[in-house]
Design a protein around this motif. Structure first.
Motif, mmCIF file in Angstrom:
data_model
loop_
_atom_site.group_PDB
_atom_site.id
_atom_site.type_symbol
_atom_site.label_atom_id
_atom_site.label_comp_id
_atom_site.label_asym_id
_atom_site.label_seq_id
_atom_site.Cartn_x
_atom_site.Cartn_y
_atom_site.Cartn_z
ATOM 1 N N GLY A 72 0.939 -1.247 0.110
ATOM 2 C CA GLY A 72 -0.012 0.054 -0.096
ATOM 3 C C GLY A 72 0.830 1.171 0.030
ATOM 4 N N THR A 73 0.319 2.409 0.491
ATOM 5 C CA THR A 73 0.878 3.832 0.239
ATOM 6 C C THR A 73 1.304 4.094 1.716
ATOM 7 O OG1 THR A 73 -1.237 4.617 0.444
ATOM 8 C CG2 THR A 73 -0.144 4.537 -1.751
ATOM 9 N N HIS A 74 1.278 3.005 2.819
ATOM 10 C CA HIS A 74 1.301 3.408 3.955
ATOM 11 C C HIS A 74 2.917 3.704 4.526
ATOM 12 C CE1 HIS A 74 1.961 -1.073 4.050
ATOM 13 N NE2 HIS A 74 2.646 -1.048 5.191
ATOM 14 N N LEU A 75 3.779 3.116 3.496
ATOM 15 C CA LEU A 75 5.342 3.386 3.772
ATOM 16 C C LEU A 75 5.669 4.667 3.186
ATOM 17 C CD1 LEU A 75 6.797 0.001 3.017
ATOM 18 C CD2 LEU A 75 6.360 1.004 5.418
ATOM 19 N N ARG A 76 6.673 5.366 3.687
ATOM 20 C CA ARG A 76 7.320 6.586 3.225
ATOM 21 C C ARG A 76 8.072 6.332 1.812
ATOM 22 N NH1 ARG A 76 10.806 8.273 7.912
ATOM 23 N NH2 ARG A 76 9.236 7.519 9.433
ATOM 24 N N ARG A 77 8.188 7.250 0.976
ATOM 25 C CA ARG A 77 8.585 7.105 -0.205
ATOM 26 C C ARG A 77 10.190 6.394 -0.198
ATOM 27 N NH1 ARG A 77 9.728 12.108 -3.911
ATOM 28 N NH2 ARG A 77 11.749 11.552 -4.349
ATOM 29 N N ARG A 78 10.674 6.957 0.845
ATOM 30 C CA ARG A 78 12.153 6.656 0.973
ATOM 31 C C ARG A 78 12.262 4.846 1.507
ATOM 32 N NH1 ARG A 78 14.821 9.304 5.381
ATOM 33 N NH2 ARG A 78 13.271 11.009 4.941
ATOM 34 N N GLU A 79 11.391 4.439 2.204
ATOM 35 C CA GLU A 79 11.122 3.320 2.726
ATOM 36 C C GLU A 79 10.701 2.335 1.713
ATOM 37 O OE1 GLU A 79 8.371 3.726 5.860
ATOM 38 O OE2 GLU A 79 9.880 3.605 7.415
ATOM 39 N N ARG A 80 9.870 2.526 0.602
ATOM 40 C CA ARG A 80 9.416 2.124 -0.366
ATOM 41 C C ARG A 80 10.724 1.838 -1.333
ATOM 42 N NH1 ARG A 80 4.156 4.781 -0.825
ATOM 43 N NH2 ARG A 80 5.373 6.423 -1.871
ATOM 44 N N GLN A 81 11.407 3.003 -1.701
ATOM 45 C CA GLN A 81 12.557 2.867 -2.665
ATOM 46 C C GLN A 81 13.672 2.083 -1.897
ATOM 47 O OE1 GLN A 81 12.616 4.317 -5.605
ATOM 48 N NE2 GLN A 81 14.592 3.109 -5.748
ATOM 49 N N SER A 82 13.814 2.078 -0.712
ATOM 50 C CA SER A 82 14.803 0.988 -0.106
ATOM 51 C C SER A 82 14.333 -0.701 -0.210
ATOM 52 C CB SER A 82 14.909 1.265 1.351
ATOM 53 O OG SER A 82 15.815 0.378 2.051
ATOM 54 N N GLN A 83 13.090 -0.902 -0.281
ATOM 55 C CA GLN A 83 12.667 -2.159 -0.384
ATOM 56 C C GLN A 83 12.764 -2.358 -1.882
ATOM 57 O OE1 GLN A 83 12.092 -4.511 1.483
ATOM 58 N NE2 GLN A 83 11.331 -3.572 3.393
ATOM 59 N N THR A 84 12.429 -1.604 -2.855
ATOM 60 C CA THR A 84 12.487 -1.844 -4.183
ATOM 61 C C THR A 84 13.802 -2.001 -4.578
ATOM 62 O OG1 THR A 84 10.548 -0.364 -4.833
ATOM 63 C CG2 THR A 84 11.779 -0.904 -6.663
ATOM 64 N N ASP A 85 14.907 -1.193 -3.966
ATOM 65 C CA ASP A 85 16.303 -1.530 -4.308
ATOM 66 C C ASP A 85 16.987 -2.776 -3.961
ATOM 67 O OD1 ASP A 85 16.229 1.079 -5.496
ATOM 68 O OD2 ASP A 85 17.358 2.074 -3.828
ATOM 69 N N ARG A 86 16.373 -3.210 -2.674
ATOM 70 C CA ARG A 86 16.838 -4.420 -2.081
ATOM 71 C C ARG A 86 16.090 -5.689 -3.077
ATOM 72 N NH1 ARG A 86 14.016 -7.820 2.598
ATOM 73 N NH2 ARG A 86 15.535 -9.170 2.722
ATOM 74 N N THR A 87 14.971 -5.518 -3.600
ATOM 75 C CA THR A 87 14.322 -6.429 -4.318
ATOM 76 C C THR A 87 15.200 -6.617 -5.582
ATOM 77 O OG1 THR A 87 12.318 -6.362 -3.371
ATOM 78 C CG2 THR A 87 12.365 -7.266 -5.535
ATOM 79 N N GLN A 88 15.558 -5.440 -6.328
ATOM 80 C CA GLN A 88 16.483 -5.496 -7.499
ATOM 81 C C GLN A 88 17.678 -5.998 -7.371
ATOM 82 O OE1 GLN A 88 16.168 -1.237 -8.493
ATOM 83 N NE2 GLN A 88 14.162 -1.556 -9.622
ATOM 84 N N ARG A 89 18.263 -5.763 -5.992
ATOM 85 C CA ARG A 89 19.574 -6.343 -5.808
ATOM 86 C C ARG A 89 19.594 -7.819 -5.857
ATOM 87 N NH1 ARG A 89 20.098 -1.968 -2.214
ATOM 88 N NH2 ARG A 89 19.691 -3.258 -0.448
ATOM 89 N N GLN A 90 18.572 -8.154 -5.235
ATOM 90 C CA GLN A 90 18.427 -9.879 -4.794
ATOM 91 C C GLN A 90 18.092 -10.347 -6.374
ATOM 92 O OE1 GLN A 90 19.218 -11.504 -2.602
ATOM 93 N NE2 GLN A 90 19.436 -9.891 -1.040
#
Length: 170
Positions: A72-90
């Motif tokens: 959802g949109t409950h996370l801050r943009r920075r947290e969302r980006q961090s999770q997306t970056d982690r997924t892309q690295r994996q």
């Protein structure tokens, strides 16, 4: 032959493969070509097992990262980006490990092809090295960045062949 004898033979065989697969293996100058060939095969098998294990570990980490992706949109943009970056690295680590495994598997197939087509025992490792070198050069002429993990695996195999494939006298 009893059970203890069978176990001893089996553990000795595994032990010798582990010794031959060691990265720091030092063969005597008088080592037979077959021993050198077996050392390369054992090392390739070890690398394939390690890389397969890495693929499994990375797949699990990727699965975890995907499950933690923000829904959802409950996370801050920075947290969302961090999770997306982690997924892309994996995802990239997973793809890289798959390419390395493919490289080790192709190197093993090339070795077996050289063994079956070369008549002279001493010539097998020379032919194998030259075949690997040709594969590396071809990949570098194409888009090398696209195949970097595969290319690194092939270069690792070349290094192994140089390391155990010839005596210091040659």
């Amino acid at each position: 032959m009893n059970f203890d004898d069978e176990f001893l033979e089996e553990s000795t065989e595994v032990g010798s493969d582990e010794l031959l697969a060691d990265d720091d293996l030092r063969l005597p100058d008088s080592a037979n070509t077959l021993v050198r060939l077996h050392a390369i095969r054992a090392w390739l098998m070890r690398r394939q097992k390690e890389t397969s294990r890495e693929i499994g570990d990375t797949a699990l980490a990727l699965q975890d990262a995907l499950q933690e992706e923000p829904q959802g949109t409950h996370l801050r943009r920075r947290e969302r980006q961090s999770q997306t970056d982690r997924t892309q690295r994996q995802q990239q680590a997973f793809l890289d490990a798959q390419q390395r495994l493919r490289g080790y598997e192709e190197a093993e197939a090339l070795l077996e092809e050289c063994v079956s087509h070369t008549t002279s025992g001493e010539r097998v490792l020379v032919e194998y090295f030259l075949t690997l070198e040709e594969q590396v050069e071809n990949a570098m002429q194409e888009n090398a960045d696209e195949h970097l993990p595969w290319l690194q695996a092939m270069k690792d195999v070349q290094h192994r062949v140089e390391h155990v494939g010839s005596s210091s006298e040659e």
